[in-house]
Design a protein around this motif. Structure first.
Motif, PDB file in Angstrom:
ATOM      1  N   ILE A  51       0.738  -1.484  -0.063  1.00 25.14           N
ATOM      2  CA  ILE A  51      -0.220  -0.137   0.051  1.00 25.14           C
ATOM      3  C   ILE A  51       0.911   1.596   0.154  1.00 25.14           C
ATOM      4  CG2 ILE A  51      -1.807  -1.157   0.956  1.00 25.14           C
ATOM      5  CD1 ILE A  51      -1.177   0.263   3.559  1.00 25.14           C
ATOM      6  N   GLY A  52       0.272   2.422   0.368  1.00 24.32           N
ATOM      7  CA  GLY A  52       1.067   3.602  -0.527  1.00 24.32           C
ATOM      8  C   GLY A  52       0.055   4.438  -1.708  1.00 24.32           C
ATOM      9  N   LYS A  75       5.453   1.142  -5.732  1.00 31.34           N
ATOM     10  CA  LYS A  75       4.635   0.155  -4.792  1.00 31.34           C
ATOM     11  C   LYS A  75       4.404  -1.108  -6.186  1.00 31.34           C
ATOM     12  CE  LYS A  75      -0.347   1.958  -4.076  1.00 31.34           C
ATOM     13  NZ  LYS A  75      -0.270   2.730  -4.590  1.00 31.34           N
ATOM     14  N   MET A 129      -7.148   0.150   1.621  1.00 32.35           N
ATOM     15  CA  MET A 129      -6.635  -0.020   3.060  1.00 32.35           C
ATOM     16  C   MET A 129      -7.942  -0.887   3.394  1.00 32.35           C
ATOM     17  SD  MET A 129      -4.543   3.834   4.385  1.00 32.35           S
ATOM     18  CE  MET A 129      -5.790   4.372   3.034  1.00 32.35           C
ATOM     19  N   THR A 135       1.417  -6.061   5.101  1.00 36.53           N
ATOM     20  CA  THR A 135       0.971  -5.550   4.800  1.00 36.53           C
ATOM     21  C   THR A 135       2.504  -4.411   4.459  1.00 36.53           C
ATOM     22  OG1 THR A 135      -1.334  -5.146   4.945  1.00 36.53           O
ATOM     23  CG2 THR A 135       0.187  -3.237   4.663  1.00 36.53           C
ATOM     24  N   PHE A 158       4.395  -1.091   3.293  1.00 38.60           N
ATOM     25  CA  PHE A 158       3.646   0.827   3.245  1.00 38.60           C
ATOM     26  C   PHE A 158       4.785   1.340   2.519  1.00 38.60           C
ATOM     27  CE2 PHE A 158       3.519   4.926   5.252  1.00 38.60           C
ATOM     28  CZ  PHE A 158       2.281   5.650   4.000  1.00 38.60           C
ATOM     29  N   HIS A 167       6.339   5.046   0.241  1.00 39.43           N
ATOM     30  CA  HIS A 167       5.974   5.971   0.627  1.00 39.43           C
ATOM     31  C   HIS A 167       7.186   6.737  -0.338  1.00 39.43           C
ATOM     32  CE1 HIS A 167       4.510  10.752   1.109  1.00 39.43           C
ATOM     33  NE2 HIS A 167       5.826  10.292   1.925  1.00 39.43           N
ATOM     34  N   THR A 176       3.445   5.729   8.233  1.00 42.01           N
ATOM     35  CA  THR A 176       1.922   4.624   8.192  1.00 42.01           C
ATOM     36  C   THR A 176       1.126   4.919   8.898  1.00 42.01           C
ATOM     37  OG1 THR A 176       3.539   3.109   8.925  1.00 42.01           O
ATOM     38  CG2 THR A 176       1.903   2.211   8.559  1.00 42.01           C
ATOM     39  N   TYR A 214      -0.685   7.477   7.050  1.00 37.97           N
ATOM     40  CA  TYR A 214      -1.608   7.264   5.943  1.00 37.97           C
ATOM     41  C   TYR A 214      -2.787   5.953   6.114  1.00 37.97           C
ATOM     42  CZ  TYR A 214      -2.334   4.959   0.811  1.00 37.97           C
ATOM     43  OH  TYR A 214      -2.729   4.486   0.040  1.00 37.97           O
ATOM     44  N   ILE A 215      -2.678   5.545   6.850  1.00 37.17           N
ATOM     45  CA  ILE A 215      -3.259   4.720   7.034  1.00 37.17           C
ATOM     46  C   ILE A 215      -5.197   5.191   8.224  1.00 37.17           C
ATOM     47  CG2 ILE A 215      -2.702   2.179   7.129  1.00 37.17           C
ATOM     48  CD1 ILE A 215      -2.519   2.674  10.356  1.00 37.17           C
TER      49      ILE A 215
END
Lengths: 259, 461
Positions: free
Chosen positions: A43-44, A50, A214, A224, A226, A228, A250, A253-254
């Motif tokens: 994710i990101g 990614k 997410m 997971t 992450f 960036h 993180t 972001y989440i």
């Protein structure tokens, strides 16, 4: 159902991977191990590298002339960028499902049979048919399409098309399936079906999925990572990442503070 | 009376229309200021509306009068000349009339008083016509401009009106193209019908002998013409077939190379170079076929013991094929590049090689476009004239031997219509029969091309 990730065998290991597009560095020194028969989510925010990282795992970046990759990616302890590795063979072992469903403009049968045909997996027509039917079954599509295998795959709904693409990838018996935002072009019901399918497939395949959602990462994945701005910020069990992230970025972001 | 030439009237017309553009634009601003309400659309649309209404109809009237007016004057004077010389037949009266017109225009002089008077009257009549033409056009432009400017209120939706007007203009343009084509077909059809009055239609269509040598004078001893088009058509098909044998593989392969393999830099050089081939005048290809290719084929044939005619179907066809390569390669290149990248990725992602991807995914997906490109090229080959005129020969033989000389439909049309010919002669008229046959042939091919590519694209969409 799933065993503890840390004690599992690692299918893919990235060591100090850098990726450049021309002068621009897209990925900085990433090291990361991907467990066998597990779903790993990347994710990101957009442009974090990614998808680039995902495409490194089956050397799809080779197609882009300006793309340069350094570092090692080991699959079952063999460097997939080693000179003796043929990217074509690698891609048969590491299947890929793309963001937009991209069935070939052929019949449903021919779409699934494409991979087995080019790799010579079936010695006769009945074997080929068996492969096609079992792939459709694994992709949970068999009941929907068994009476119209000769219809155009492009005439199916978006969700069905995406599952055709998954079935097409399964048909060459890969060990790893890479999914690049496989649900971003689909409605919630089709998305739920694909997620359910991924869950089933993860028992026999190693799955790496890039997602912008997410919730999706939290729902389907066991681990997971992450990303960036080309850096791997945090990599951990999904439960940990979403409940007690170690890194502030993180966390931000989440919780939706940026991205 | 002073004259108003066309260019002068046109300039004034543009001026008047432009005036109404600014006038309407200003006046709508004033009108909306008076009632304290914004106009419904931008003020420029009111100006455009006034401009279009004042310019386009007046322009049409100008064209109409300029086309029909002189004809009308001629007709009046034709009647006048006829009155003065009741005994002469029509063609002689036309002769006198053209003399009158030439004298009136000062191109020739004459001592004949009658003609001088008529010429003078003719001159005055023409000037009068031009004067009224200018007057009517400019009045029309002013009245319409004024009317539209007056009728436009701030609540009028001028943008809608302008857009409707322009859409109708587009429609008329499309209709003009169709009407022109239709009139070409009709003129071809009528001339061809004259031919079929003189010659049996089925003998023309299925006859195996082509020899259009009819007597030029009635007392001349010569064989009667024989107009069976099969040998000529066969020649066309043979040459086109040879051309396609050259053009399809080379064109298609170069398109695949350009679209899939060529580095951008190489592509930047090769593509324009190929397109230059399309820009070479066909007559230059003709030289090349007649002076270089034909002797080359003859010499090579001779050295291996084949007798090659110095005007061979092979030379004409091969050079025609080279001419057609850029059509096929350029169209196919576009079609292949239009296949979405996602299909390439999908195929590569399954472990297909580039060749497998091209052969099994890209070419099938591009097939409708490729078929279309090839059939267009075939039509082009069948209609090609200059190369075959220079390199294929004139004798109509029913042969499938590419080393022999053949003649084609287009070559025959050229040779029948050039030189001293009478326009009501069967030999001349047979050219129109050939033209009609050729037209139907390419028409059918184009229809097939469209249907095939439509059907295939339904399959692959």
């Amino acid at each position: 159902m799933k065993k503890d990730g840390d004690t599992m065998k690692q299918k893919l290991i990235a060591e100090n991977v850098d990726v450049f597009y021309g002068e621009k560095q897209a990925i900085n020194n990433i090291s990361l191990g991907i467990n066998e028969n597990t779903i790993t989510a990347l994710i990101g925010p957009s442009g974090c590298g990614k998808s680039t990282f995902l495409r490194c795992l089956n050397r799809m970046n080779d197609v882009i002339d300006t793309c340069k990759i350094s570092g090692k990616i080991l699959m079952d302890n063999t460097d997939i960028y080693g000179t003796e590795v043929d990217p074509v063979e690698l891609r048969a072992k590491v299947g890929m499902v793309f963001q937009k469903p991209n069935p070939f403009p052929k019949s449903i049968f021919e779409n699934i049979a494409y991979g087995p045909r080019i790799h010579g997996l079936a010695s006769n027509n009945s074997e080929l048919k068996d492969i096609v039917l079992s792939s459709l079954e694994k992709a949970g599509l068999i009941d929907e399409v068994k009476d119209r295998l000769d219809d155009q795959a492009t005439g199916l709904s978006g969700g069905q098309q995406q599952r055709i693409c998954i079935a097409r990838a399964i048909a060459v018996s890969p060990e790893v399936i890479l999914m690049d935002e496989p649900c971003s072009a689909l409605d919630p019901i089709a998305t739920a079906k694909i997620e359910e399918l991924m869950n089933e497939l993860s028992q026999s395949y190693t799955i790496v999925i890039v997602t912008h959602s997410m919730q999706q990462a939290a729902r389907v994945s066991k681990k997971t990572a992450f990303f960036h701005l080309g850096d791997l910020i945090e990599y951990n069990d999904t439960d940990k990442i979403f409940t007690q992230p170690e890194n502030e970025k993180t966390q931000d972001y989440i919780t939706g503070r940026f991205g | 009376m002073f004259t108003l030439p066309l260019s002068f009237v046109f300039v004034i017309l543009v001026g008047v229309s432009l005036f109404f553009f600014y006038f309407s634009k200003k006046s709508i601003v004033q009108k909306s200021a008076q009632i304290g309400q914004r106009s419904k659309t931008l003020s420029t649309y009111y100006g455009q509306n006034a401009f279009l209404w004042s310019f386009i109809p007046s322009c049409l009237i100008l064209i109409l009068i300029s086309l029909a007016g002189p004809n009308y004057v001629d007709q009046i004077f034709f009647a006048r000349v006829q009155e003065l010389n009741p005994k002469f037949n029509d063609s002689f009266i036309s002769l006198i009339l053209s003399k009158v017109i030439n004298v009136a225009n000062g191109k020739i002089g004459t001592d004949d008083q009658k003609i001088l008077t008529l010429a003078n009257e003719y001159k005055i009549a023409t000037e009068k016509l031009y004067f009224y033409r200018g007057l009517v056009v400019i009045l029309c432009a002013s009245m319409l401009g004024l009317l539209v400017s007056y009728l436009q209120k701030p609540k009028t939706n001028a943008r809608d009106k302008v857009e409707t007007f322009i859409i109708n203009l587009f429609f008329i343009s499309a209709v003009i193209a169709i009407l022109t084509t239709a009139s070409i077909i009709l003129s071809l059809l009528f001339e061809a019908l004259k031919f079929f009055n003189l010659y049996n239609f089925f003998e023309f269509l299925f006859g195996l002998h082509w020899a259009p040598n009819v007597a030029i004078r009635t007392d001349q001893v010569a064989s009667d013409g024989s107009f069976g088009m099969i040998p000529v058509l066969a020649g066309t098909l043979l040459v086109s077939f040879i051309a396609m044998c050259v053009a399809i593989p080379v064109g298609l392969y170069s398109a695949i190379y350009l679209a899939e393999f060529a580095a951008p830099k190489i592509r930047d050089y090769i593509k324009p170079t190929l397109e230059i081939l399309a820009g070479i005048p066909t007559v230059v290809y003709g030289y090349f076929a007649a002076l270089t290719a034909a002797p080359f084929f003859r010499d090579v044939g001779g050295s291996i013991g084949l007798s090659v005619s110095s005007e061979s179907a092979l030379a004409a066809g091969a050079v025609m094929g080279i001419m057609i390569i850029p059509f096929i390669s350029s169209l196919s290149d576009d079609v292949i590049r239009a296949v979405p990248q996602s299909l390439r990725d999908g195929s590569m992602g399954l472990g297909a090689t580039k060749a497998e991807t091209i052969y099994r995914v890209i070419l099938p997906a591009a097939l409708p476009g490729l078929v279309g490109a090839v059939l267009l090229a075939v039509s082009r080959a069948i209609g090609e004239t200059m190369i075959v005129v220079m390199a294929a020969g004139l004798s109509a033989k029913l042969t499938a031997n590419p080393l022999d000389s053949v003649t084609t439909v287009t070559v025959q049309i050229v040779s029948l219509l050039t030189g001293d010919t009478e326009f009501d002669d069967i030999k001349t008229l047979s050219a129109f029969g050939l033209g009609l046959a050729l037209f139907f042939f390419t028409l059918i091919l184009n229809v097939i091309a469209l249907t095939v590519s439509r059907r295939l694209s339904e399959r692959y969409e």
